[in-house]
Scaffold this active site. Structure first.
Site, short mmCIF file in Angstrom:
data_model
loop_
_atom_site.label_atom_id
_atom_site.label_comp_id
_atom_site.label_asym_id
_atom_site.label_seq_id
_atom_site.Cartn_x
_atom_site.Cartn_y
_atom_site.Cartn_z
N MET A 33 35.78 26.79 15.54
CA MET A 33 36.91 27.24 16.31
C MET A 33 36.89 28.77 16.36
O MET A 33 37.16 29.43 15.38
CB MET A 33 38.21 26.75 15.66
N PRO A 34 36.56 29.36 17.52
CA PRO A 34 36.59 30.82 17.64
C PRO A 34 38.03 31.33 17.61
O PRO A 34 38.92 30.77 18.26
CB PRO A 34 35.96 31.08 19.00
N ILE A 35 38.24 32.38 16.85
CA ILE A 35 39.54 33.05 16.81
C ILE A 35 39.31 34.49 17.21
O ILE A 35 38.56 35.22 16.56
CB ILE A 35 40.17 32.97 15.41
#
Length: 70
Positions: A1-3
């Site tokens: 999950m890219p943040i």
């Protein structure tokens, strides 16, 4: 999950922030080959007296640029 974290000076509209969030989401999905639902973007806004570039606030930089252009 890219943040993704974005920091910017206060003053942009909700529409502008939505547009940049959509553009960044698209870029991240294209680059990482991930689904848009996995991308998280956090936008933190700072007052002009809390945001420095080259040791000067944005207001100081604007005043300096104005002086130099005269």
């Amino acid at each position: 999950m890219p943040i993704i974290e974005m920091h910017m000076v206060e003053g942009r509209t909700a529409e502008q922030k939505s547009r940049v969030a959509a553009a960044v989401t698209t870029a991240v999905c294209n680059s990482l080959e991930c689904a848009p639902e996995t991308v998280r973007i956090l936008i933190t806004e700072h007052g002009s007296d809390e945001f420095y570039v080259a040791g000067m606030t944005m207001a100081q930089r604007a005043a300096k640029n104005k002086e130099q252009s005269q």
